[in-house]
Design a protein around this motif. Structure first.
Motif, PDB file in Angstrom:
ATOM      1  N   ALA A   1       1.032  -1.128  -0.407  1.00 47.51           N
ATOM      2  CA  ALA A   1      -0.127   0.179  -0.201  1.00 47.51           C
ATOM      3  C   ALA A   1       0.620   0.988   0.066  1.00 47.51           C
ATOM      4  CB  ALA A   1      -0.973   0.251   0.932  1.00 47.51           C
ATOM      5  N   ARG A   2       2.086   1.136   0.793  1.00 46.80           N
ATOM      6  CA  ARG A   2       3.087   2.353   0.725  1.00 46.80           C
ATOM      7  C   ARG A   2       3.558   2.463  -0.461  1.00 46.80           C
ATOM      8  NH1 ARG A   2       4.411   0.039   5.007  1.00 46.80           N
ATOM      9  NH2 ARG A   2       6.300  -0.212   4.619  1.00 46.80           N
ATOM     10  N   ASP A   3       4.016   2.078  -0.806  1.00 48.13           N
ATOM     11  CA  ASP A   3       4.557   1.761  -2.177  1.00 48.13           C
ATOM     12  C   ASP A   3       3.569   1.635  -3.355  1.00 48.13           C
ATOM     13  OD1 ASP A   3       6.451   0.454  -4.988  1.00 48.13           O
ATOM     14  OD2 ASP A   3       4.582  -0.425  -5.167  1.00 48.13           O
ATOM     15  N   ARG A   4       1.931   1.884  -3.273  1.00 43.54           N
ATOM     16  CA  ARG A   4       1.317   3.192  -4.337  1.00 43.54           C
ATOM     17  C   ARG A   4       0.868   3.902  -3.950  1.00 43.54           C
ATOM     18  NH1 ARG A   4      -1.943  -2.128  -2.901  1.00 43.54           N
ATOM     19  NH2 ARG A   4      -2.858  -1.430  -2.005  1.00 43.54           N
ATOM     20  N   ALA A   5       0.968   3.945  -2.568  1.00 42.96           N
ATOM     21  CA  ALA A   5       1.059   5.853  -2.065  1.00 42.96           C
ATOM     22  C   ALA A   5       2.453   6.522  -2.602  1.00 42.96           C
ATOM     23  CB  ALA A   5       0.379   5.666  -0.734  1.00 42.96           C
ATOM     24  N   GLY A   6       3.067   6.162  -2.350  1.00 42.39           N
ATOM     25  CA  GLY A   6       4.065   6.855  -2.262  1.00 42.39           C
ATOM     26  C   GLY A   6       4.713   7.987  -1.647  1.00 42.39           C
ATOM     27  N   GLU A   7       3.968   7.731  -0.859  1.00 36.42           N
ATOM     28  CA  GLU A   7       4.357   9.312   0.386  1.00 36.42           C
ATOM     29  C   GLU A   7       5.460   8.935   1.250  1.00 36.42           C
ATOM     30  OE1 GLU A   7       1.802   8.284   3.384  1.00 36.42           O
ATOM     31  OE2 GLU A   7      -0.129   8.462   2.092  1.00 36.42           O
ATOM     32  N   THR A   8       6.199  10.480   0.879  1.00 33.03           N
ATOM     33  CA  THR A   8       7.568  10.701   1.590  1.00 33.03           C
ATOM     34  C   THR A   8       7.426  10.163   2.929  1.00 33.03           C
ATOM     35  OG1 THR A   8       7.894  12.722   0.373  1.00 33.03           O
ATOM     36  CG2 THR A   8       9.364  12.171   2.297  1.00 33.03           C
ATOM     37  N   PRO A   9       8.663   8.975   3.420  1.00 38.63           N
ATOM     38  CA  PRO A   9       8.833   8.052   4.409  1.00 38.63           C
ATOM     39  C   PRO A   9       9.654   8.479   5.472  1.00 38.63           C
ATOM     40  CG  PRO A   9      10.317   7.561   2.876  1.00 38.63           C
ATOM     41  CD  PRO A   9       9.223   8.975   1.652  1.00 38.63           C
ATOM     42  N   HIS A  10       8.967   9.599   5.789  1.00 38.20           N
ATOM     43  CA  HIS A  10       9.257  10.012   7.419  1.00 38.20           C
ATOM     44  C   HIS A  10       9.319   9.341   8.628  1.00 38.20           C
ATOM     45  CE1 HIS A  10      10.326  14.582   5.552  1.00 38.20           C
ATOM     46  NE2 HIS A  10       8.115  14.154   5.067  1.00 38.20           N
ATOM     47  N   ALA A  11       7.553   8.701   8.186  1.00 34.93           N
ATOM     48  CA  ALA A  11       7.832   7.776   9.862  1.00 34.93           C
ATOM     49  C   ALA A  11       8.507   6.377   9.445  1.00 34.93           C
ATOM     50  CB  ALA A  11       5.930   7.387   9.794  1.00 34.93           C
ATOM     51  N   GLU A  12       9.322   6.029   8.027  1.00 32.95           N
ATOM     52  CA  GLU A  12       9.760   4.798   7.662  1.00 32.95           C
ATOM     53  C   GLU A  12      10.831   5.166   8.290  1.00 32.95           C
ATOM     54  OE1 GLU A  12       7.902   5.545   6.186  1.00 32.95           O
ATOM     55  OE2 GLU A  12       6.781   4.336   4.793  1.00 32.95           O
ATOM     56  N   VAL A  13      11.909   6.797   7.965  1.00 33.39           N
ATOM     57  CA  VAL A  13      13.136   6.815   7.995  1.00 33.39           C
ATOM     58  C   VAL A  13      13.109   6.584   9.869  1.00 33.39           C
ATOM     59  CG1 VAL A  13      15.043   8.858   8.538  1.00 33.39           C
ATOM     60  CG2 VAL A  13      13.585   7.552   5.902  1.00 33.39           C
ATOM     61  N   GLN A  14      12.439   7.723  10.552  1.00 30.94           N
ATOM     62  CA  GLN A  14      12.500   7.609  12.062  1.00 30.94           C
ATOM     63  C   GLN A  14      12.115   6.359  12.516  1.00 30.94           C
ATOM     64  OE1 GLN A  14      12.408  10.553  13.517  1.00 30.94           O
ATOM     65  NE2 GLN A  14      13.064   8.889  15.496  1.00 30.94           N
ATOM     66  N   LEU A  15      11.584   5.470  11.702  1.00 30.25           N
ATOM     67  CA  LEU A  15      11.676   4.203  12.810  1.00 30.25           C
ATOM     68  C   LEU A  15      12.922   3.487  12.777  1.00 30.25           C
ATOM     69  CD1 LEU A  15      10.885   1.216  13.238  1.00 30.25           C
ATOM     70  CD2 LEU A  15      10.053   0.567  10.774  1.00 30.25           C
TER      71      LEU A  15
ATOM     72  N   ALA B   1      -2.795 -14.261  -8.310  1.00 28.76           N
ATOM     73  CA  ALA B   1      -2.560 -13.532  -7.203  1.00 28.76           C
ATOM     74  C   ALA B   1      -1.339 -11.904  -7.613  1.00 28.76           C
ATOM     75  CB  ALA B   1      -0.380 -13.541  -6.674  1.00 28.76           C
ATOM     76  N   THR B   2      -2.062 -11.747  -9.217  1.00 25.77           N
ATOM     77  CA  THR B   2      -1.330 -10.475  -9.743  1.00 25.77           C
ATOM     78  C   THR B   2      -2.330  -8.952  -9.339  1.00 25.77           C
ATOM     79  OG1 THR B   2      -3.274 -11.376 -11.907  1.00 25.77           O
ATOM     80  CG2 THR B   2      -0.200 -11.968 -12.032  1.00 25.77           C
ATOM     81  N   ALA B   3      -3.089  -9.356  -8.702  1.00 22.65           N
ATOM     82  CA  ALA B   3      -3.898  -8.339  -7.950  1.00 22.65           C
ATOM     83  C   ALA B   3      -3.051  -7.468  -7.823  1.00 22.65           C
ATOM     84  CB  ALA B   3      -4.754  -8.645  -6.914  1.00 22.65           C
ATOM     85  N   THR B   4      -3.751  -6.319  -7.848  1.00 24.04           N
ATOM     86  CA  THR B   4      -3.030  -4.741  -7.741  1.00 24.04           C
ATOM     87  C   THR B   4      -2.720  -4.637  -6.521  1.00 24.04           C
ATOM     88  OG1 THR B   4      -3.049  -4.084  -9.735  1.00 24.04           O
ATOM     89  CG2 THR B   4      -2.869  -2.318  -7.512  1.00 24.04           C
TER      90      THR B   4
ATOM     91  N   ARG C   1       5.560  -5.721  -6.956  1.00 25.30           N
ATOM     92  CA  ARG C   1       6.427  -4.483  -6.456  1.00 25.30           C
ATOM     93  C   ARG C   1       8.096  -5.187  -6.123  1.00 25.30           C
ATOM     94  NH1 ARG C   1       4.378  -6.141  -2.092  1.00 25.30           N
ATOM     95  NH2 ARG C   1       5.407  -6.540  -0.248  1.00 25.30           N
ATOM     96  N   PHE C   2       8.166  -6.238  -6.139  1.00 29.49           N
ATOM     97  CA  PHE C   2       9.836  -6.851  -5.950  1.00 29.49           C
ATOM     98  C   PHE C   2      10.752  -6.774  -7.553  1.00 29.49           C
ATOM     99  CE2 PHE C   2       7.327  -9.114  -3.057  1.00 29.49           C
ATOM    100  CZ  PHE C   2       8.101  -8.674  -1.812  1.00 29.49           C
ATOM    101  N   TRP C   3       9.717  -6.845  -8.432  1.00 29.12           N
ATOM    102  CA  TRP C   3      10.753  -7.335  -9.643  1.00 29.12           C
ATOM    103  C   TRP C   3      10.695  -5.475  -9.891  1.00 29.12           C
ATOM    104  CZ3 TRP C   3       9.308  -4.879 -14.418  1.00 29.12           C
ATOM    105  CH2 TRP C   3      10.023  -5.416 -15.317  1.00 29.12           C
ATOM    106  N   ARG C   4       9.677  -4.254  -9.848  1.00 25.02           N
ATOM    107  CA  ARG C   4      10.116  -3.287 -10.391  1.00 25.02           C
ATOM    108  C   ARG C   4      11.188  -2.650  -9.918  1.00 25.02           C
ATOM    109  NH1 ARG C   4       6.597  -0.081  -8.157  1.00 25.02           N
ATOM    110  NH2 ARG C   4       5.108  -1.419  -7.877  1.00 25.02           N
ATOM    111  N   ASN C   5      11.169  -2.694  -7.787  1.00 27.33           N
ATOM    112  CA  ASN C   5      12.244  -2.527  -7.748  1.00 27.33           C
ATOM    113  C   ASN C   5      13.486  -2.625  -8.018  1.00 27.33           C
ATOM    114  OD1 ASN C   5      10.620  -1.146  -5.898  1.00 27.33           O
ATOM    115  ND2 ASN C   5      10.443  -2.686  -3.914  1.00 27.33           N
ATOM    116  N   VAL C   6      13.837  -3.956  -8.546  1.00 23.43           N
ATOM    117  CA  VAL C   6      15.025  -4.076  -8.880  1.00 23.43           C
ATOM    118  C   VAL C   6      15.433  -4.035  -9.869  1.00 23.43           C
ATOM    119  CG1 VAL C   6      16.130  -7.047  -8.927  1.00 23.43           C
ATOM    120  CG2 VAL C   6      15.053  -6.640  -7.354  1.00 23.43           C
TER     121      VAL C   6
END
Length: 406
Positions: A39-53, A360-363, A369-374
């Motif tokens: 879901a976060r990949d689809r939203a593409g929001e700035t990962p402030h909380a992830e960096v804080q983690l 399993a190809t459901a959005t 995302r794994f393939w797209r990222n690599v």
């Protein structure tokens, strides 16, 4: 839920003391990141909380001096920590990897005094590093303004941009061929992040373009310079093998995340083929062959990556005395594992669909995302040139010449 702000706070009451404890901490972070990653990949929001983690978990100061609150760990462990984080979220694995690289950049090119100053401040204040150092762009121009230097220019990529506390700048002193690195605050009038990273993968890495305008740095903070003169050493060229092993780490982490998430889906949701004669998907011979093949290839490259990282440890521990021969031999091994990690990560993230089935190809599931990222990041530099380095050594006994990519 698309951001980590929507989940209960994750608390880390103690600082890990051993490599095993640090890996356990990284796995905790992986678990948190994996939840809602699609879901976060689809939203593409700035990962402030992830960096804080990452900060809360202590991972941003993994390489920092113990006396200043850091982990005091070394690169072989750092690569494995990056791999774990990337298994949960490839973008955050890349952000952590680049951060650790730029945190270490003071050791790469700095004087002894600069190393102490940067690492102590960065560790105590938990600086998160970004970097505007894309060598394919026209160089940022640096003006000598007496007791300070002034950076002006633009870079196409600046990973970490808006989530960084400080940014590593690189440019060329006007009228010379002298490159100068410096660390500057990210949030200042002279730095404009354009928020234009809109690629198919690694969507949360904040890797858009940046404009640098009249950014001033005192000469005594120009990395590796004394009295406006650079003091070179072979270790200065370790940026390439080190960052390439960072790449290897998050490629393999993304692949592991894909394989393990796919395996769980196959165990719990994939239906057996109606003409296969099996009641469960996990009993079908082609499923066993597929997962056995992919896991075997991934485990082999992980083992090679760990071995190459350990081989490089002596170089990092002997930074002031490393020889060109040692550096060249290490780069060859890095080139080899980079080539294999690229191929295997692309294969794993693409072929897992064979074991999942059409549903399993459901959005919503986000297995793509794994393939797209690599695929996105493995285009950073052509892997054919890594294989060429290895071939040139094997056939002509040639060591790679240090460049921005070798």
């Amino acid at each position: 839920m698309t951001t980590l702000e929507n989940r209960p706070e994750t608390r880390f009451p103690t600082t890990p003391a051993t490599p095993d404890e640090w890996l356990a901490r990284a796995r905790e972070v992986r678990t948190v990141l994996a939840e809602g990653a699609a879901a976060r990949d689809r939203a593409g929001e700035t990962p402030h909380a992830e960096v804080q983690l990452l900060k809360d978990a202590g991972l941003v100061t993994l390489l920092g001096p113990v006396e200043h609150g850091g982990g005091g760990q070394e690169w072989p462990l750092a690569y494995r920590v990056i791999r774990e984080v990337a298994a949960g979220d490839g973008s955050i694995g890349q952000l952590l990897g680049y951060h650790l690289l730029w945190f270490w950049a003071a050791r790469l090119v700095g004087t002894a005094e600069q190393i102490e100053a940067v690492e102590s401040e960065a560790t105590r204040n938990q600086w998160f590093f970004g970097g505007a150092v894309n060598p394919r762009d026209e160089d940022v121009v640096i003006r000598d303004a007496g007791d300070h230097i002034v950076y002006n220019g633009r870079k196409s990529f600046s990973t970490g941009s808006k989530v960084s506390d400080v940014t590593v700048l690189e440019g060329v002193l006007d009228g010379t061929e002298t490159h100068i690195f410096a660390i500057v605050p990210s949030q200042q009038p002279g730095i404009t992040f354009h928020d234009d990273w809109d690629n198919i993968g690694q969507r949360l890495t904040e890797s858009g373009s940046v404009t640098i305008s009249e950014v001033q740095v005192p000469w005594d903070q120009a990395a590796g310079f004394r009295e406006k003169a650079f003091e070179p050493r072979v270790y200065n060229t370790l940026n390439v093998p080190t960052i390439q092993l960072v790449f290897v780490s998050f490629y393999l982490g993304i692949a592991r995340g894909a394989l393990e998430e796919a395996a769980e889906y196959t165990r719990t949701r994939t239906r057996p083929w109606l003409h296969g004669g099996q009641e469960r998907a996990v009993d079908e011979p082609y499923q066993l062959d597929l997962y056995g093949d992919l896991a075997s290839k991934l485990w082999a490259v992980e083992a090679l990556a760990d071995r190459v990282a350990e081989e490089g440890l002596a170089i990092h521990r002997n930074a002031w005395e490393v020889t060109p021969q040692e550096r060249g031999e290490h780069e060859l091994r890095v080139a080899a594992v980079k080539a294999r990690a690229t191929d295997v990560a692309l294969e794993v993230t693409g072929r897992v669909f064979e074991g999942l089935g059409a549903r399993a190809t459901a959005t919503e599931l986000g297995f793509d995302r794994f393939w797209r990222n690599v695929r996105t990041h493995t285009l950073h530099d052509p892997v054919a040139y890594k294989r060429r380095e290895v071939g040139a050594f094997l056939l002509r006994d040639e060591l790679p010449e240090p460049t921005w990519y070798s």
